[in-house]
Scaffold this active site. Structure first.
Site, PDB file in Angstrom:
ATOM      1  N   GLU A  48      -7.420   7.279   9.527  1.00 16.67           N
ATOM      2  CA  GLU A  48      -8.532   7.665   8.663  1.00 16.67           C
ATOM      3  C   GLU A  48      -8.421   7.033   7.279  1.00 16.67           C
ATOM      4  O   GLU A  48      -9.414   6.552   6.722  1.00 16.67           O
ATOM      5  CB  GLU A  48      -8.588   9.196   8.547  1.00 16.67           C
ATOM      6  CG  GLU A  48      -8.728   9.897   9.887  1.00 16.67           C
ATOM      7  CD  GLU A  48      -7.390  10.146  10.592  1.00 16.67           C
ATOM      8  OE1 GLU A  48      -7.412  10.734  11.680  1.00 16.67           O
ATOM      9  OE2 GLU A  48      -6.337   9.757  10.038  1.00 16.67           O
ATOM     10  N   TYR A 118       8.202   7.989  15.793  1.00 13.17           N
ATOM     11  CA  TYR A 118       7.514   8.853  14.835  1.00 13.17           C
ATOM     12  C   TYR A 118       8.447   9.956  14.341  1.00 13.17           C
ATOM     13  O   TYR A 118       9.182  10.558  15.127  1.00 13.17           O
ATOM     14  CB  TYR A 118       6.289   9.505  15.481  1.00 13.17           C
ATOM     15  CG  TYR A 118       5.135   8.570  15.741  1.00 13.17           C
ATOM     16  CD1 TYR A 118       4.313   8.149  14.696  1.00 13.17           C
ATOM     17  CD2 TYR A 118       4.854   8.115  17.020  1.00 13.17           C
ATOM     18  CE1 TYR A 118       3.242   7.301  14.927  1.00 13.17           C
ATOM     19  CE2 TYR A 118       3.785   7.268  17.266  1.00 13.17           C
ATOM     20  CZ  TYR A 118       2.990   6.864  16.211  1.00 13.17           C
ATOM     21  OH  TYR A 118       1.931   6.019  16.448  1.00 13.17           O
ATOM     22  N   ASN A 179      -9.709   7.940  19.383  1.00 13.17           N
ATOM     23  CA  ASN A 179      -8.306   7.629  19.099  1.00 13.17           C
ATOM     24  C   ASN A 179      -7.347   8.458  19.954  1.00 13.17           C
ATOM     25  O   ASN A 179      -6.446   9.129  19.435  1.00 13.17           O
ATOM     26  CB  ASN A 179      -8.016   7.867  17.614  1.00 13.17           C
ATOM     27  CG  ASN A 179      -7.670   6.588  16.878  1.00 13.17           C
ATOM     28  OD1 ASN A 179      -7.094   5.674  17.461  1.00 13.17           O
ATOM     29  ND2 ASN A 179      -8.009   6.528  15.616  1.00 13.17           N
ATOM     30  N   ALA A 240     -18.819  -4.585  22.409  1.00  9.58           N
ATOM     31  CA  ALA A 240     -19.053  -3.159  22.192  1.00  9.58           C
ATOM     32  C   ALA A 240     -20.495  -2.840  22.531  1.00  9.58           C
ATOM     33  O   ALA A 240     -21.398  -3.652  22.313  1.00  9.58           O
ATOM     34  CB  ALA A 240     -18.751  -2.768  20.751  1.00  9.58           C
ATOM     35  N   ASP A 275      -9.600   0.608  13.556  1.00 11.88           N
ATOM     36  CA  ASP A 275      -9.990   1.238  12.289  1.00 11.88           C
ATOM     37  C   ASP A 275     -10.930   0.329  11.507  1.00 11.88           C
ATOM     38  O   ASP A 275     -11.906   0.796  10.900  1.00 11.88           O
ATOM     39  CB  ASP A 275      -8.755   1.545  11.445  1.00 11.88           C
ATOM     40  CG  ASP A 275      -7.784   2.488  12.137  1.00 11.88           C
ATOM     41  OD1 ASP A 275      -8.239   3.292  12.978  1.00 11.88           O
ATOM     42  OD2 ASP A 275      -6.578   2.410  11.843  1.00 11.88           O
TER      43      ASP A 275
END
Length: 355
Positions: A48, A118, A179, A240, A275
């Site tokens: 984001e 992570y 996502n 797309a 993104d």
């Protein structure tokens, strides 16, 4: 569909608000397994906030809303994202939880050799909730951009996302990038079902064909997701497809399908394209451009990310992108973009076309 949102002209109203977790990213100094990499370079990452940074660099007012630790990594994120021109005044600092970080290898994310480690469990962002976040600031944009990463972080984050995607009068245009990251969904929660539920509450949805609930093609995705006014199915190197509705003077609705092929790109790093595509599409939406041009601006922003190292790249100047987006279909199909194309001057169309 245009981005209307709040009608206030107060200074705190911006074009786009993006809410989600940003993390400090450690990029390897050399290729190889994480176990073998001797050192890492620090960067920033977050779906984001990436969108917010690209939009700010493209000349829009953008606000990132998130939660970071009261630590040095949190300081770095706020300063680095703010340096792109993004408003970070609504970011909350958590004195008890750390800022999330992650390490990744240099390889393409699509290959089995790619590794990501992570360290985000119990992070400050995982504590985001409707109780401790500024909902007025979150809803203060013409567009509110969200992603399917946030609801996977915790039950509180999921509840916040359900609050923000609930259809109610006066809300901003809600943009949702699915996502789907299966590795983030643990326990008994069906991530696919949750993401479909949230997507149904959005006005504009981005979803990759490869993450679209194994439905088998754009038309099947639209059949399963008829609620959003505009649905964009990303088909990788193919292009797309956008499904959208327009209202007639008599109150009836017309349904449209627009497909734009992807560009030929000399890829430097296969990261950040999704993104960037969302940012390009949103930029054109804010300018009320036709859907075909919105898709083309998405492809152009994605090409900027693909032809530069790292997740974030300098977008092309608006007049440059507009000129390329306005090409006829044959000229669009002949474009080949390589490193440095975003800095090209006048006559760039001819410089980047294939023979």
């Amino acid at each position: 569909m245009t981005a209307t949102g709040p009608t206030s002209t107060a200074p705190d109203v911006v074009d786009v608000v993006a809410l989600g977790e940003s993390m400090v990213t450690f990029l390897p100094s050399v290729p190889g397994r994480l176990a073998d990499v001797p050192s890492f370079d620090r960067a920033i990452g977050g779906a984001e906030s990436n969108v917010a940074c690209v939009l700010a660099a493209a000349g829009h007012s953008a606000r990132w809303v998130g939660r970071v630790g009261a630590d040095g990594f949190g300081d770095h994120l706020v300063e680095a994202i703010g340096a792109y021109g993004v408003d970070v005044s609504a970011v909350r600092r958590d004195p008890d939880r750390p800022t999330g970080v992650y390490f990744r290898t240099a390889g393409d994310r699509a290959t089995d050799a790619h590794e990501v480690a992570y360290y985000r469990a119990g992070s400050a962002a995982s504590a985001m909730s409707a109780r401790n976040m500024d909902l007025d600031a979150i809803r203060s944009g013409r567009v509110l951009h969200l992603s399917g990463i946030t609801p996977a972080l915790s039950a509180d984050c999921l509840a916040l996302m359900r609050e923000l995607t609930a259809r109610r009068p006066g809300r901003p245009l809600v943009s949702f990038d699915v996502n789907h990251r299966p590795g983030l969904w643990r326990g008994d929660t069906d991530g696919s079902r949750v993401l479909l539920e949230l997507a149904r509450g959005a006005d504009l949805v981005f979803v990759g064909e490869d993450e679209a609930w194994d439905l088998g093609g754009p038309e099947a995705v639209r059949a399963a997701l008829p609620e959003p006014e505009l649905l964009v199915v990303k088909q990788g190197a193919t292009g797309a497809t956008a499904f959208h509705r327009t209202a007639g003077a008599d109150g009836t609705q017309a349904h449209h399908v627009t497909t734009v092929p992807a560009l030929t790109v000399d890829v430097v790093a296969a990261v950040g394209a999704g993104d960037a595509f969302a940012a390009g599409f949103l930029s054109a939406t804010l300018r009320d451009l036709p859907v075909r041009e919105r898709l083309r601006h998405g492809h152009l922003m994605a090409a900027a990310a693909l032809t530069a190292p790292g997740d974030l790249a300098t977008p092309p100047a608006r007049h440059h992108a507009d000129r390329l987006a306005a090409l006829d279909d044959d000229a669009w199909g002949r474009l080949r973009l390589g490193p440095g194309w975003t800095q090209a001057g006048e006559g760039a169309e001819e410089e980047v076309r294939t023979p």
